[in-house]
Every structure is written in structure tokens, then in C-alpha cells.
Design a protein around this motif. Structure first.
Motif, PDB file in Angstrom:
ATOM      1  N   PHE A  96       0.847  -1.187   0.000  1.00  0.00           N
ATOM      2  CA  PHE A  96       0.000   0.000   0.000  1.00  0.00           C
ATOM      3  C   PHE A  96       0.885   1.240   0.000  1.00  0.00           C
ATOM      4  CE2 PHE A  96      -2.276  -3.336   2.183  1.00  0.00           C
ATOM      5  CZ  PHE A  96      -3.584  -3.224   1.735  1.00  0.00           C
ATOM      6  N   ASP A  97       0.777   2.055  -1.031  1.00  0.00           N
ATOM      7  CA  ASP A  97       1.418   3.365  -1.033  1.00  0.00           C
ATOM      8  C   ASP A  97       0.380   4.332  -0.486  1.00  0.00           C
ATOM      9  OD1 ASP A  97       2.405   5.888  -1.477  1.00  0.00           O
ATOM     10  OD2 ASP A  97       2.579   5.674  -3.656  1.00  0.00           O
ATOM     11  N   ALA A  98       0.386   4.511   0.836  1.00  0.00           N
ATOM     12  CA  ALA A  98      -0.585   5.379   1.496  1.00  0.00           C
ATOM     13  C   ALA A  98       0.010   6.750   1.771  1.00  0.00           C
ATOM     14  CB  ALA A  98      -1.078   4.724   2.775  1.00  0.00           C
ATOM     15  N   THR A  99       0.820   7.223   0.823  1.00  0.00           N
ATOM     16  CA  THR A  99       1.401   8.566   0.912  1.00  0.00           C
ATOM     17  C   THR A  99       0.625   9.486  -0.021  1.00  0.00           C
ATOM     18  OG1 THR A  99       3.000   8.165  -0.867  1.00  0.00           O
ATOM     19  CG2 THR A  99       3.705   7.664   1.389  1.00  0.00           C
ATOM     20  N   ALA A 100       0.585  10.737   0.321  1.00  0.00           N
ATOM     21  CA  ALA A 100      -0.047  11.723  -0.559  1.00  0.00           C
ATOM     22  C   ALA A 100       0.838  11.910  -1.785  1.00  0.00           C
ATOM     23  CB  ALA A 100      -0.223  13.045   0.171  1.00  0.00           C
ATOM     24  N   PRO A 101       0.264  11.832  -2.986  1.00  0.00           N
ATOM     25  CA  PRO A 101       1.075  12.120  -4.175  1.00  0.00           C
ATOM     26  C   PRO A 101       1.712  13.511  -4.048  1.00  0.00           C
ATOM     27  CG  PRO A 101      -1.030  11.178  -4.811  1.00  0.00           C
ATOM     28  CD  PRO A 101      -1.101  11.467  -3.325  1.00  0.00           C
ATOM     29  N   VAL A 102       2.926  13.657  -4.539  1.00  0.00           N
ATOM     30  CA  VAL A 102       3.661  14.919  -4.400  1.00  0.00           C
ATOM     31  C   VAL A 102       2.825  16.103  -4.886  1.00  0.00           C
ATOM     32  CG1 VAL A 102       5.692  16.199  -5.166  1.00  0.00           C
ATOM     33  CG2 VAL A 102       5.922  13.801  -4.495  1.00  0.00           C
ATOM     34  N   ALA A 103       2.135  15.955  -6.014  1.00  0.00           N
ATOM     35  CA  ALA A 103       1.334  17.051  -6.576  1.00  0.00           C
ATOM     36  C   ALA A 103       0.100  17.372  -5.745  1.00  0.00           C
ATOM     37  CB  ALA A 103       0.917  16.706  -8.005  1.00  0.00           C
ATOM     38  N   GLN A 104      -0.296  16.473  -4.832  1.00  0.00           N
ATOM     39  CA  GLN A 104      -1.514  16.683  -4.047  1.00  0.00           C
ATOM     40  C   GLN A 104      -1.250  16.789  -2.546  1.00  0.00           C
ATOM     41  OE1 GLN A 104      -3.682  13.232  -5.439  1.00  0.00           O
ATOM     42  NE2 GLN A 104      -5.038  14.583  -6.590  1.00  0.00           N
ATOM     43  N   ARG A 105      -0.029  17.029  -2.168  1.00  0.00           N
ATOM     44  CA  ARG A 105       0.301  17.081  -0.734  1.00  0.00           C
ATOM     45  C   ARG A 105      -0.563  18.070   0.032  1.00  0.00           C
ATOM     46  NH1 ARG A 105       6.781  16.752  -0.864  1.00  0.00           N
ATOM     47  NH2 ARG A 105       6.925  14.499  -0.638  1.00  0.00           N
ATOM     48  N   GLU A 106      -0.758  19.245  -0.531  1.00  0.00           N
ATOM     49  CA  GLU A 106      -1.525  20.267   0.184  1.00  0.00           C
ATOM     50  C   GLU A 106      -2.999  19.891   0.280  1.00  0.00           C
ATOM     51  OE1 GLU A 106      -1.975  23.261   2.647  1.00  0.00           O
ATOM     52  OE2 GLU A 106      -0.041  22.562   1.898  1.00  0.00           O
ATOM     53  N   VAL A 107      -3.556  19.355  -0.785  1.00  0.00           N
ATOM     54  CA  VAL A 107      -4.967  18.967  -0.796  1.00  0.00           C
ATOM     55  C   VAL A 107      -5.225  17.822   0.188  1.00  0.00           C
ATOM     56  CG1 VAL A 107      -6.817  18.018  -2.236  1.00  0.00           C
ATOM     57  CG2 VAL A 107      -5.254  19.694  -3.187  1.00  0.00           C
ATOM     58  N   LEU A 108      -4.285  16.886   0.292  1.00  0.00           N
ATOM     59  CA  LEU A 108      -4.465  15.719   1.153  1.00  0.00           C
ATOM     60  C   LEU A 108      -3.818  15.880   2.532  1.00  0.00           C
ATOM     61  CD1 LEU A 108      -3.946  12.901  -1.508  1.00  0.00           C
ATOM     62  CD2 LEU A 108      -6.102  13.755  -0.561  1.00  0.00           C
ATOM     63  N   ARG A 109      -3.483  17.106   2.854  1.00  0.00           N
ATOM     64  CA  ARG A 109      -2.891  17.388   4.168  1.00  0.00           C
ATOM     65  C   ARG A 109      -3.891  17.031   5.262  1.00  0.00           C
ATOM     66  NH1 ARG A 109      -3.275  21.883   7.238  1.00  0.00           N
ATOM     67  NH2 ARG A 109      -4.310  23.005   5.561  1.00  0.00           N
ATOM     68  N   ARG A 110      -3.388  16.469   6.343  1.00  0.00           N
ATOM     69  CA  ARG A 110      -4.246  16.111   7.481  1.00  0.00           C
ATOM     70  C   ARG A 110      -4.892  17.385   8.039  1.00  0.00           C
ATOM     71  NH1 ARG A 110      -4.170  11.891  11.478  1.00  0.00           N
ATOM     72  NH2 ARG A 110      -2.377  10.996  10.440  1.00  0.00           N
ATOM     73  N   PRO A 111      -6.213  17.361   8.203  1.00  0.00           N
ATOM     74  CA  PRO A 111      -6.871  18.555   8.729  1.00  0.00           C
ATOM     75  C   PRO A 111      -6.481  18.806  10.187  1.00  0.00           C
ATOM     76  CG  PRO A 111      -8.473  16.796   8.349  1.00  0.00           C
ATOM     77  CD  PRO A 111      -7.145  16.305   7.883  1.00  0.00           C
ATOM     78  N   ASP A 112      -6.272  20.041  10.522  1.00  0.00           N
ATOM     79  CA  ASP A 112      -5.954  20.428  11.892  1.00  0.00           C
ATOM     80  C   ASP A 112      -7.120  21.275  12.393  1.00  0.00           C
ATOM     81  OD1 ASP A 112      -4.682  20.920  14.301  1.00  0.00           O
ATOM     82  OD2 ASP A 112      -3.559  22.625  13.501  1.00  0.00           O
ATOM     83  N   ILE A 113      -7.866  20.728  13.324  1.00  0.00           N
ATOM     84  CA  ILE A 113      -9.033  21.423  13.855  1.00  0.00           C
ATOM     85  C   ILE A 113      -8.695  21.856  15.280  1.00  0.00           C
ATOM     86  CG2 ILE A 113     -11.489  21.246  14.404  1.00  0.00           C
ATOM     87  CD1 ILE A 113     -11.522  18.921  12.293  1.00  0.00           C
ATOM     88  N   PRO A 114      -8.445  23.149  15.478  1.00  0.00           N
ATOM     89  CA  PRO A 114      -8.075  23.623  16.812  1.00  0.00           C
ATOM     90  C   PRO A 114      -9.153  23.282  17.847  1.00  0.00           C
ATOM     91  CG  PRO A 114      -7.767  25.348  15.171  1.00  0.00           C
ATOM     92  CD  PRO A 114      -8.492  24.222  14.500  1.00  0.00           C
TER      93      PRO A 114
END
Length: 164
Positions: A132-150
């Protein structure tokens, strides 16, 4: 399996971790850590290996998976001991099964990120191994960034769900 067998498997897992890390570090400097899970309830005494990388290229995760399945551990091919190999980004806790599952569910957005290996066992049967390549594709790193909910950790979801 009996307790002694499980303990021996976990001791083997520790040695496997260091062997895999040592082997990968030469060819893949982006590898940060490795976890070998040999929990019988999860893996049936076959290992799940999870690798953290800080990748520079989308070609790295499949190459790492290939390299691990090609390794030998003493006289034995590692593929005999492995069932799954998961490669994740550094923001995923490789010792937390829920976090690994989250990465698989949220970052695998292409069939090319799922690899299937069929090993012939020599007994007339085949065993399927998975990558399993469960990494964010380089071109989509920002879109697939883990959400940070304060403040999210301050809420208990059970307080808001109806228990009917």
C-alpha cells in the motif's frame, strides 16, 4: 497460538525492524522509521510492515515495497514473513493502527498505489502479499494534508450522538 510462540514472534519483529531499516537506509535516504507488527490477531503471525518516508518522488513508495519483499532475513526471503507493507507520510503514527487505516483510506486515490504480489510457496499454492502506497502524491500534498481542527481534542463525540 500459544503465548511462547507469540513472544518469539514479537522478538523476531524487533530484529526484523532493525534489519529492514539498515537495509533501506542505504538506497532510500528518505526512510524515517519502520514498524513491524506481528500481532497474531491482526496479522496471523505474518507481519505488517509500516514505513515512514519523507518522499521526494511518487516512485519511491513502490520501490521501497519491492525492496522489502526482495530482502532476505538469514536464509529466508522476507516475503515468507510479510503479509502487508504500508508506506506512509511522516504525519502518520506507524504504531497506531487507526492512523495507518486513516492514511490508507484518505491518501490512496489511485489503483497504482495498491500493489499485489503472488508468491509461490512450493506446495502447489500461492500466497498473496500486498503493498500500500498510502502517501499523498507529491502534486496533491496540500490537498491531502491532514486537517488540523483547533480544540477538537476537547470534544467527546459521544456527548453529541444519540445512543438509541
Amino acid at each position: 497460538m500459544n503465548r511462547e510462540h507469540n513472544y518469539l514472534g514479537r522478538m523476531l519483529g524487533y530484529r526484523l525492524r532493525t534489519a529492514i531499516l539498515d537495509n533501506l537506509s542505504e538506497s532510500f535516504p528518505t526512510v524515517r522509521d519502520v514498524c513491524v507488527d506481528m500481532t497474531p490477531q491482526r496479522t496471523g503471525m505474518r507481519a505488517q510492515v509500516t514505513v515512514t518516508i519523507d518522499k521526494d518522488s511518487d516512485d519511491e513508495p513502490p520501490a521501497i515495497i519491492d525492496a522489502i519483499y526482495a530482502m532476505k532475513f538469514g536464509r529466508f526471503p522476507l516475503s515468507m514473513l510479510m503479509h502487508r507493507i504500508v508506506v506512509v507520510d511522516p504525519d502518520v503514527d506507524i504504531r497506531d493502527h487507526s492512523d495507518i487505516d486513516w492514511a490508507i483510506a484518505s491518501r490512496m486515490n489511485s489503483a497504482s498505489q495498491f500493489l499485489v504480489y503472488e508468491d509461490k510457496t512450493g506446495r502447489g499454492a500461492a500466497v498473496t502479499r500486498l503493498g500500500f502506497d498510502a502517501t499523498a502524491p507529491v502534486a496533491q500534498r496540500e490537498v491531502l494534508r491532514r486537517p488540523d481542527i483547533p480544540g477538537a481534542s476537547g470534544y467527546d463525540l459521544d456527548d453529541y450522538l444519540d445512543d438509541r
